[in-house]
Design an enzyme around this catalytic site. Structure first.
Site, PDB file in Angstrom:
ATOM      1  CG  LEU A 149       0.341   0.159  -2.479  1.00  0.00           C
ATOM      2  CD1 LEU A 149       0.086   0.133  -1.068  1.00  0.00           C
ATOM      3  CD2 LEU A 149      -1.143   0.525  -3.248  1.00  0.00           C
TER       4      LEU A 149
ATOM      5  CD  GLU B 223       8.653  -3.761   2.600  1.00  0.00           C
ATOM      6  OE1 GLU B 223       7.524  -3.767   2.023  1.00  0.00           O
ATOM      7  OE2 GLU B 223       9.299  -4.908   3.302  1.00  0.00           O
TER       8      GLU B 223
ATOM      9  CG  LEU C 126      -1.177  -0.962   2.805  1.00  0.00           C
ATOM     10  CD1 LEU C 126      -2.536  -1.313   2.768  1.00  0.00           C
ATOM     11  CD2 LEU C 126      -0.338  -1.637   1.604  1.00  0.00           C
TER      12      LEU C 126
ATOM     13  NE  ARG D 223       2.241  -5.349  12.195  1.00  0.00           N
ATOM     14  CZ  ARG D 223       2.105  -5.164  10.983  1.00  0.00           C
ATOM     15  NH1 ARG D 223       2.948  -4.961  10.123  1.00  0.00           N
ATOM     16  NH2 ARG D 223       0.694  -5.094  10.535  1.00  0.00           N
TER      17      ARG D 223
HETATM   18  C1  LIG Z   1       1.281 -10.549   3.657  1.00  0.00           C
HETATM   19  C2  LIG Z   1       1.375  -8.950   3.721  1.00  0.00           C
HETATM   20  C3  LIG Z   1       0.413  -8.233   4.531  1.00  0.00           C
HETATM   21  C4  LIG Z   1       0.523  -6.945   4.477  1.00  0.00           C
HETATM   22  N1  LIG Z   1      -0.253  -6.209   4.946  1.00  0.00           N
HETATM   23  C5  LIG Z   1      -0.186  -4.595   5.215  1.00  0.00           C
HETATM   24  C6  LIG Z   1      -1.421  -4.107   5.931  1.00  0.00           C
HETATM   25  O1  LIG Z   1      -2.514  -4.325   6.220  1.00  0.00           O
HETATM   26  N2  LIG Z   1      -1.023  -2.564   5.891  1.00  0.00           N
HETATM   27  C7  LIG Z   1      -0.106  -2.110   5.621  1.00  0.00           C
HETATM   28  O2  LIG Z   1       0.203  -0.767   5.785  1.00  0.00           O
HETATM   29  N3  LIG Z   1       1.081  -3.030   5.077  1.00  0.00           N
HETATM   30  C8  LIG Z   1       0.765  -4.086   4.963  1.00  0.00           C
HETATM   31  N4  LIG Z   1       1.864  -4.875   4.434  1.00  0.00           N
HETATM   32  C9  LIG Z   1       3.268  -4.401   3.931  1.00  0.00           C
HETATM   33  C10 LIG Z   1       2.811  -3.684   2.456  1.00  0.00           C
HETATM   34  O3  LIG Z   1       2.118  -4.507   1.724  1.00  0.00           O
HETATM   35  C11 LIG Z   1       4.301  -3.349   1.734  1.00  0.00           C
HETATM   36  O4  LIG Z   1       5.184  -2.925   2.739  1.00  0.00           O
HETATM   37  C12 LIG Z   1       4.100  -2.607   0.720  1.00  0.00           C
HETATM   38  O5  LIG Z   1       2.852  -2.784  -0.082  1.00  0.00           O
HETATM   39  C13 LIG Z   1       5.242  -2.311  -0.521  1.00  0.00           C
HETATM   40  O6  LIG Z   1       4.744  -1.364  -1.409  1.00  0.00           O
HETATM   41  P1  LIG Z   1       6.005  -1.145  -2.440  1.00  0.00           P
HETATM   42  O7  LIG Z   1       5.380  -0.364  -3.547  1.00  0.00           O
HETATM   43  O8  LIG Z   1       7.130  -0.294  -1.694  1.00  0.00           O
HETATM   44  O9  LIG Z   1       6.634  -2.304  -2.937  1.00  0.00           O
HETATM   45  P2  LIG Z   1       6.028  -3.737  -3.799  1.00  0.00           P
HETATM   46  O10 LIG Z   1       4.773  -3.643  -3.693  1.00  0.00           O
HETATM   47  O11 LIG Z   1       6.709  -4.956  -3.070  1.00  0.00           O
HETATM   48  O12 LIG Z   1       6.719  -3.525  -5.210  1.00  0.00           O
HETATM   49  C14 LIG Z   1       7.607  -3.656  -5.587  1.00  0.00           C
HETATM   50  C15 LIG Z   1       7.565  -3.597  -7.127  1.00  0.00           C
HETATM   51  O13 LIG Z   1       8.980  -3.427  -7.534  1.00  0.00           O
HETATM   52  C16 LIG Z   1       9.144  -4.376  -8.611  1.00  0.00           C
HETATM   53  N5  LIG Z   1      10.685  -4.811  -8.696  1.00  0.00           N
HETATM   54  C17 LIG Z   1      11.269  -5.137  -7.604  1.00  0.00           C
HETATM   55  N6  LIG Z   1      12.669  -5.338  -7.891  1.00  0.00           N
HETATM   56  C18 LIG Z   1      12.685  -5.324  -9.287  1.00  0.00           C
HETATM   57  C19 LIG Z   1      13.600  -5.272 -10.356  1.00  0.00           C
HETATM   58  N7  LIG Z   1      14.785  -5.533  -9.869  1.00  0.00           N
HETATM   59  N8  LIG Z   1      13.351  -5.058 -11.603  1.00  0.00           N
HETATM   60  C20 LIG Z   1      12.075  -4.696 -12.028  1.00  0.00           C
HETATM   61  N9  LIG Z   1      11.167  -4.425 -11.013  1.00  0.00           N
HETATM   62  C21 LIG Z   1      11.443  -4.852  -9.790  1.00  0.00           C
HETATM   63  C22 LIG Z   1       8.416  -5.462  -8.511  1.00  0.00           C
HETATM   64  O14 LIG Z   1       7.749  -5.907  -9.663  1.00  0.00           O
HETATM   65  C23 LIG Z   1       6.893  -4.567  -8.086  1.00  0.00           C
HETATM   66  O15 LIG Z   1       6.161  -4.125  -9.073  1.00  0.00           O
HETATM   67  C24 LIG Z   1       1.709  -6.278   4.384  1.00  0.00           C
HETATM   68  C25 LIG Z   1       3.055  -7.110   3.722  1.00  0.00           C
HETATM   69  C26 LIG Z   1       2.687  -8.469   3.466  1.00  0.00           C
HETATM   70  C27 LIG Z   1       3.850  -9.353   3.286  1.00  0.00           C
END
Ligand SMILES: Cc1cc2nc3c(=O)[nH]c(=O)nc-3n(C[C@H](O)[C@H](O)[C@H](O)COP(=O)(O)OP(=O)(O)OC[C@H]3O[C@@H](n4cnc5c(N)ncnc54)[C@H](O)[C@@H]3O)c2cc1C
Ligand code: SF4
Ligand code: FES
Lengths: 637, 249
Positions: free
Chosen positions: A43, A425, A441, A330
């Site tokens: 996201l 995150e 999210l 939580r």
């Molecule tokens: C099962 C579950 C349910 C959840 N439900 C909710 C909810 O209902 N509401 C809510 O608000 N939150 C929820 N969360 C939390 C939330 O989904 C996450 O915190 C959030 O989506 C993280 O988004 P992000 O974009 O920071 O990282 P992520 O979506 O984890 O994306 C990380 C990205 O980084 C890339 N990446 C990582 N390291 C490297 C590297 N070394 N080289 C290249 N690419 C890399 C990956 O390929 C990926 O594209 C939930 C989490 C889980 C586990």
């Protein structure tokens, strides 16, 4: 080193508006002269890549997945918060701000959280415009549900697949820019290092996971949106590939890591079934809207749940926290479950479970309504356990879920390394010591759609960029270092697989640095981790070569970083002599077992500076100043 | 239970592959199919052999990363279930299981069971979006959307991009995947402005990627772990024709 959070002056409500007015702009014609690398297409990363490309910057986006749409964000089930107050139930930007600061146990930065609450409403609008199919009422208006830690209904959702739909919205926006040539997308690429030139982040080292080729990629700024580090515990609700490498490598290049000990244990996950278990599955918190949590009153009661009469059940959350009941935050709900199980009243195999019961809700609303709300979750539960939750209560147990800690960033989401921005995150900024449901999210999309487009422009507009190429000594050195790491790993030829080390590390962390921690356990972990790391570098085996698709090698590289990072986590947990949010130190609790904060000594963000493998990191403190909320003891009673 | 597995092994995109046989013992019925393969792989590593490469990530049936053909069926024998959600209680002691990668011209095998599905991304890139820049949006409640339409959009949007529909189709067509995206956006007011050009551009890209044509075998719907309905294909065909005949681009 001086930590400057760069929080703008003026009243809380006006900080962001004023800051945006003050930030310098990059002239539209000049935007195409700037390039930015975005690592991660979840996201946070996808929304940032799309928006920055729309503005005219040249974006390169990296992900280790075969498609950007597979980022871990896709797995979020329950929903996304926004202070729309569509329900007319008293919500407001202020209330969302307050709930988040309180939910985080007063360990987050006020100004960041307020901005998050402010932009939350625009997120929903943007997503609706993209075609995100949020749930609607019969009248055609957006529907809401409640989540833990809030007394208003402000959570927007798309069946049980909210993360999927939001991510697909951001992914589609980004793919449109790929088609327009403004985003260059690198799939199946894993970032292995950060390149810092003249004190600024200017590129990354990345490994092509299909050919094994390791190369440098240069830009004017680097954005990490690489998610959380929950998989340091091996078993968690995170996707299998989630790892700490990107942020930890940046840490080793000088970026401070803040509050690594703040980890969130989610109360409602499917319990482990055997030692082959590869991950834990979350059952969305939204289930707590209608499900009631209970255990038998008597210890060791092995009767089947329908044989246990009402009077012999302990609905412990409703009993202990009458005003929030099953919707307590939580950390509180997880610890209460652990307490019940530690007390011998847990259910299911090994006594590691509590019931989440829908019988009352089904009686009250009918099976159809429950199926409409949670159908896919019920199906998932049945697929995994073989039990039908319409008939038998679910069994749930807490599991590692989210990490509040992350790279330290200022108000502009820039780390202490100029030009290195951290979103989603991966940063530490908004959730303090505990994150409320449906807020991750919101934060990821706030950072990507509405914060970074402004603050990155402000950074570029200050100018002073020299031309840096892949031939820069720093870039070449980093590439060589990464290549050497791969060949070292491949040449150990020991006996144990990367997974076996990962499992052992995970179970150590769960025991010593999990739901409850104490000085003795943490000290033991700090002794054991370096031993395990030593063994890793002597006794690891990885079949195959470095010039082909090699999944064991990918794991090996990630586990190597977890083995260093785990030490940082325990160091942080040991230094924080208080209990707050997701960090519960057994020595610091009230008489009735609630977390006991110590605001006099620990009202700060702990930002750690790397000083070498196995050497104690240096602590920098960012004092948290609360000008608008009163530091209160959290109560959900 | 004890099982005999016949698994497609192929060292790289240009290597020739073949089925190899492995015996796995003491498989618990509570394991997922992928956990069973994990156990096999740990065993192979301990013997110094190369483990079986397979794609996976969320193991919750939502990311669309996993996928393999099990005894001739994409994602295996249980309807509406991805292979990561398939549990060993579906099998019985002594079973022989054939495990192969998705097979389609547009999905080259990278190694063993791992294929390259980049072609699906390129279909989306051609029009699977609403052209709205960040900041353009009006209030989310300005346009009421009937629950029926929102639900229909969600039914289509549930596609996880796994490619099982392609693997199941005798023509290796990507019609169901493409139609799911077209149907998702066509069900919503926000998707109307680009509706017919979207269908046209996405279908043209699908052809360019080397996916086959749809001749109504309906195998795709049967294999789809998210139960995407073939009705969306009919709907896409109408949008496509409207655009192609109307000469709009
Ligand atoms: C099962 C579950 C349910 C959840 N439900 C909710 C909810 O209902 N509401 C809510 O608000 N939150 C929820 N969360 C939390 C939330 O989904 C996450 O915190 C959030 O989506 C993280 O988004 P992000 O974009 O920071 O990282 P992520 O979506 O984890 O994306 C990380 C990205 O980084 C890339 N990446 C990582 N390291 C490297 C590297 N070394 N080289 C290249 N690419 C890399 C990956 O390929 C990926 O594209 C939930 C989490 C889980 C586990
Ligand atoms: S339509 Fe179904 S089978 Fe095809 S990619 Fe989407 S989810 Fe997979
Ligand atoms: S691993 Fe994500 S759908 Fe199977």
């Amino acid at each position: 080193m001086e930590l400057n959070s760069n929080i703008p002056g003026g009243p809380l409500q006006q900080k962001w508006d004023q800051h945006r007015a003050d930030l310098k702009l990059v002239n539209p014609a000049n935007k195409r002269k700037y390039s930015v690398i975005v690592v991660g297409t979840g996201l946070a990363g996808a929304s940032a890549a799309a928006t920055l490309a729309e503005l005219g910057y040249n974006v390169s986006a990296f992900t280790y997945h075969d498609s950007a749409r597979r980022a871990h964000s896709i797995a979020a089930q329950g929903g996304i918060n926004a202070a729309k107050n569509y329900q007319n139930d008293g919500d407001s930007v202020w209330r969302l701000f307050y709930d988040t600061v309180k939910g985080g146990d007063f360990r987050a930065r006020e100004a960041n959280v307020y901005r998050l609450a402010q932009v939350s409403t625009s997120i929903i609008d943007q997503c609706v415009a993209q075609g995100v199919p949020f749930a609607r009422e019969y009248g055609g208006y957006l529907s809401n549900r409640s989540f833990g830690g809030a007394q208003v209904s402000r959570t927007f959702y798309a069946r049980g697949q909210t993360g999927q739909q939001l991510l697909i919205g951001a992914y589609q926006a980004m793919m449109r820019q790929v088609g327009l040539g403004k985003v260059k997308l690198y799939n199946k690429q894993e970032m292995m290092d950060l390149i810092v030139v003249d004190g600024r982040a200017r590129g990354i080292v990345s490994r092509d996971m299909v050919t094994g080729k390791i190369e440098s990629y240069m830009a004017d700024a680097v954005i990490l949106a690489t998610g959380g580090y929950g998989n340091v515990f091996y078993l968690s609700t995170n996707a299998k590939a989630c790892n700490v490498t990107a942020t930890y490598r940046a840490h080793k290049r000088g970026a401070l890591f803040a509050n690594p000990c703040y980890t969130q244990i989610h109360p409602t996950c499917i319990p482990q079934s055997g030692d082959y278990q590869s991950k834990l599955t979350l059952m969305s918190e939204s289930l707590r809207n209608d499900g009631r949590i209970w255990v038998p009153k008597a210890k060791g009661d092995t009767r089947s749940p329908d044989q246990i009469p009402e009077s012999e059940r302990d609905y412990y959350l409703e009993r202990k926290y009458p005003s929030f009941g099953n919707l307590s935050p939580r950390d509180i709900a997880s610890r209460a479950a652990k307490e019940a199980c530690d007390d011998g009243r847990g259910v299911g195999p090994g006594g590691l479970g509590v019931y989440l019961d829908f019988a009352d809700a089904i009686k009250r609303l009918g099976q159809e309504v429950i199926a409409d709300r949670y159908g896919n979750l019920f199906e998932m539960y049945e697929r995994i356990t073989g039990e039908d939750p319409y008939k038998v209560p679910m069994r749930i147990y807490p599991a590692v879920h989210y990490t509040m800690g992350g790279l330290w960033v200022d108000y502009d989401l820039m780390s202490n390394v100029p030009g290195l921005f951290v979103l989603g995150e991966a940063n530490f900024s908004d959730h303090g010591a505990n994150r409320l449901g449906a807020s991750a999210l919101m934060q990821g999309l706030a950072d990507g759609y509405f914060v970074i487009p402004y603050t990155l422009g402000g950074y570029f507009a200050k100018g002073g960029f020299s031309t840096v190429s892949n031939d820069a000594p720093e870039a070449r050195a980093a590439v060589t270092e990464a290549q050497n790491k791969v060949s070292t790993l491949l040449s150990i030829n020991g006996k144990r697989s990367p997974t076996s080390f990962h499992r052992e590390l995970g179970s150590l962390m769960w025991d010593k640095c999990g739901m409850a921690r104490n000085e003795k356990g943490l000290t033991e972990a700090l002794k054991r981790i370096p031993e395990l790391r030593d063994e890793f570098w002597k006794n690891l085996t990885i079949p195959g070569t470095g010039t082909e698709l090699n999944q064991s090698l990918e794991l090996g590289l990630r586990v190597a970083d977890f083995l260093e990072f785990a030490e940082l986590m325990c160091t942080d947990a040991l230094h924080r002599n208080e209990s707050c949010g997701g960090h519960f130190r057994e020595e610091y609790q009230t008489e009735d077992g609630e977390a006991k904060r110590n605001d006099d000594e620990f009202c700060y963000a702990a930002a750690w500076e790397y000083t070498g493998v196995g050497s104690k990191p240096t602590l920098h403190k960012e004092p948290l100043v609360f000008e608008n909320v009163h530091l209160a003891t959290r109560s959900y009673k | 239970m004890n099982l005999r597995l016949h698994i497609w092994r192929q060292a790289g995109p240009d290597a020739t592959g073949m089925l190899k046989t492995y015996d796995v013992a003491n498989v618990s019925e509570h394991m997922s199919f992928l956990e069973m393969l994990d156990v096999l792989n740990e065993d192979l590593i301990s013997k110094g052999e190369i483990p079986v490469a397979f794609d996976h990530d969320c193991r919750e049936g939502i990311c669309g990363t996993c996928g393999m053909v099990i005894n001739g069926r994409p994602h295996g024998p249980v309807a509406k279930t991805t292979v990561c959600q398939l549990h060993m209680r579906t099998f019985k002691d002594g079973d022989e299981i054939y495990i192969e990668p998705w097979r389609a011209r547009a999905f080259p095998v990278m190694r063993d069971l791992v294929v390259d599905r980049g072609s699906l991304d390129r279909i989306i890139q051609k029009g699977g979006f609403v052209s709205v820049n960040t900041g353009n949006a009006q209030d989310g409640n300005t346009i009421p959307i009937s629950k029926l339409d929102a639900d229909r959009a969600m039914d289509a949007a549930a596609c996880i991009g796994c490619g099982a529909c392609v693997a199941a189709c005798p023509n290796a067509s990507a019609m169901l995947f493409t139609a799911a995206k077209v149907g998702h956006l066509a069900s919503l007011p926000q998707g109307q402005a680009e509706r017919s050009t979207r269908a046209l551009h996405m279908v043209l890209q699908m052809d360019a990627e080397g996916f086959g044509a749809c001749t109504n075998h309906l195998e795709c719907e049967a294999a789809c772990p998210k139960g995407i309905s073939v009705e969306f294909i009919a709907q896409m065909n109408r949008d496509y024709l409207a655009s192609a005949i109307g000469g709009r681009d």
